[in-house]
Scaffold this motif. Sequence first.
Motif, PDB file in Angstrom:
ATOM      1  N   VAL A  70       3.891   3.558   1.244  1.00  0.00           N
ATOM      2  CA  VAL A  70       3.832   2.338   2.027  1.00  0.00           C
ATOM      3  C   VAL A  70       2.174   2.197   2.679  1.00  0.00           C
ATOM      4  CG1 VAL A  70       4.685   1.348   3.888  1.00  0.00           C
ATOM      5  CG2 VAL A  70       6.179   2.359   2.439  1.00  0.00           C
ATOM      6  N   LEU A  71       1.777   3.377   3.026  1.00  0.00           N
ATOM      7  CA  LEU A  71       0.415   3.278   3.360  1.00  0.00           C
ATOM      8  C   LEU A  71      -0.480   3.018   2.433  1.00  0.00           C
ATOM      9  CD1 LEU A  71      -1.537   3.596   6.080  1.00  0.00           C
ATOM     10  CD2 LEU A  71      -1.695   5.845   5.371  1.00  0.00           C
ATOM     11  N   ALA A  72      -0.510   3.529   1.479  1.00  0.00           N
ATOM     12  CA  ALA A  72      -1.315   3.103   0.174  1.00  0.00           C
ATOM     13  C   ALA A  72      -1.299   1.667  -0.085  1.00  0.00           C
ATOM     14  CB  ALA A  72      -1.074   3.898  -0.870  1.00  0.00           C
ATOM     15  N   LEU A  73       0.177   1.302  -0.168  1.00  0.00           N
ATOM     16  CA  LEU A  73       0.200  -0.363  -0.565  1.00  0.00           C
ATOM     17  C   LEU A  73      -0.540  -1.036   0.803  1.00  0.00           C
ATOM     18  CD1 LEU A  73       1.505  -2.848  -1.764  1.00  0.00           C
ATOM     19  CD2 LEU A  73       3.857  -2.079  -0.527  1.00  0.00           C
ATOM     20  N   LEU A  74      -0.312  -0.745   2.027  1.00  0.00           N
ATOM     21  CA  LEU A  74      -0.667  -1.659   2.947  1.00  0.00           C
ATOM     22  C   LEU A  74      -2.465  -1.601   2.886  1.00  0.00           C
ATOM     23  CD1 LEU A  74       1.344  -0.642   5.962  1.00  0.00           C
ATOM     24  CD2 LEU A  74       1.064  -2.980   4.962  1.00  0.00           C
ATOM     25  N   LEU A  75      -3.077  -0.312   2.768  1.00  0.00           N
ATOM     26  CA  LEU A  75      -4.480  -0.290   2.720  1.00  0.00           C
ATOM     27  C   LEU A  75      -5.145  -1.302   1.526  1.00  0.00           C
ATOM     28  CD1 LEU A  75      -4.921   3.403   3.563  1.00  0.00           C
ATOM     29  CD2 LEU A  75      -5.611   1.476   5.055  1.00  0.00           C
ATOM     30  N   SER A  76      -4.262  -1.058   0.369  1.00  0.00           N
ATOM     31  CA  SER A  76      -4.938  -1.994  -0.992  1.00  0.00           C
ATOM     32  C   SER A  76      -4.631  -3.292  -0.649  1.00  0.00           C
ATOM     33  CB  SER A  76      -4.040  -1.307  -2.096  1.00  0.00           C
ATOM     34  OG  SER A  76      -2.729  -1.532  -2.178  1.00  0.00           O
TER      35      SER A  76
END
Length: 215
Positions: free
Chosen positions: A19-25
Motif C-alpha cells: 500500500v505504501l509503494a502504491l501511495l508513493l508511486s
Amino acid sequence: MLTQSVSFFTPAPELWPSVLALLLSALAVMGTPGPSTLSVTAVGAAFGLRRSIAYVLGINLGTVSVLLAVAAGIVAMLMSEPRLAPFLLAASLAYIFYLAYRIATAPPLAGPVEGQAVGSAPSFLGGYLLGIANPKAYLAISAVFAGSSLPFADPLLEALAKLAVLSLLIVAIHTVWLLAGVSLSRLLRDPLASRLLNIAFAAILLLTTFWAAFG
C-alpha cells in the motif's frame, strides 16, 4: 474450510508495504502539477476557501469517475476508437480554456463594500467536467492502476482495495493544492496583485494542459 475463509479475507503481511509503494508511486504521478491540481490552487486563490468547496468536490468526484472508468476498462475501450479520442481531447481543451479565462478575469476577493459578492466561483458541475476531461488524469491513473499490485488472492478484492486507496489519495491531493491556493488569497485583495497572479495561474494551467495533452 474456516482457515481458507479467513486467509481469503485477511491481507498478507506484505499488504502495508505494498500500500505504501502504491501511495508513493501514485503521489509522484498524480500529485504533481497538472490541469486539475493547478485549477484547484487557482480557484482557491481567486475565490477563497468557502466558495471553492463545491468546485473541489466536483473535481474529486470527476477524478474518481476516471478512476472507476480505468478500473472497469472503459478508458481502454474509448481510446481504442481513433475517431473518438480527438473529440474528447477537443472538449477537454475547450473547457480548460474557459476555466483559464474565468480565473484570469476573477476580481479581487474583497469588494469595495463589506460582504459584497465579487464574481461567481466555478461550480460543482464545472469541477466535475474538468475532472473527467483532464487528459493527465487518464494517463496517470491508468499507469498507476495497471502498474501496481496488492497482495490479495482475489483479483476483485485487489481492485476494490486499489480503488479505495486511490480515491482517498485523490481527495487528499486536491485538498492540499486547495489549501496552497487559499494561502495565497491574502495577496489577491490588492487589485494589481490579484490580476497578475490570476493571469499567471491561468497561463500555467494552459501550459500544463498542453504539456499533458501533446507533450
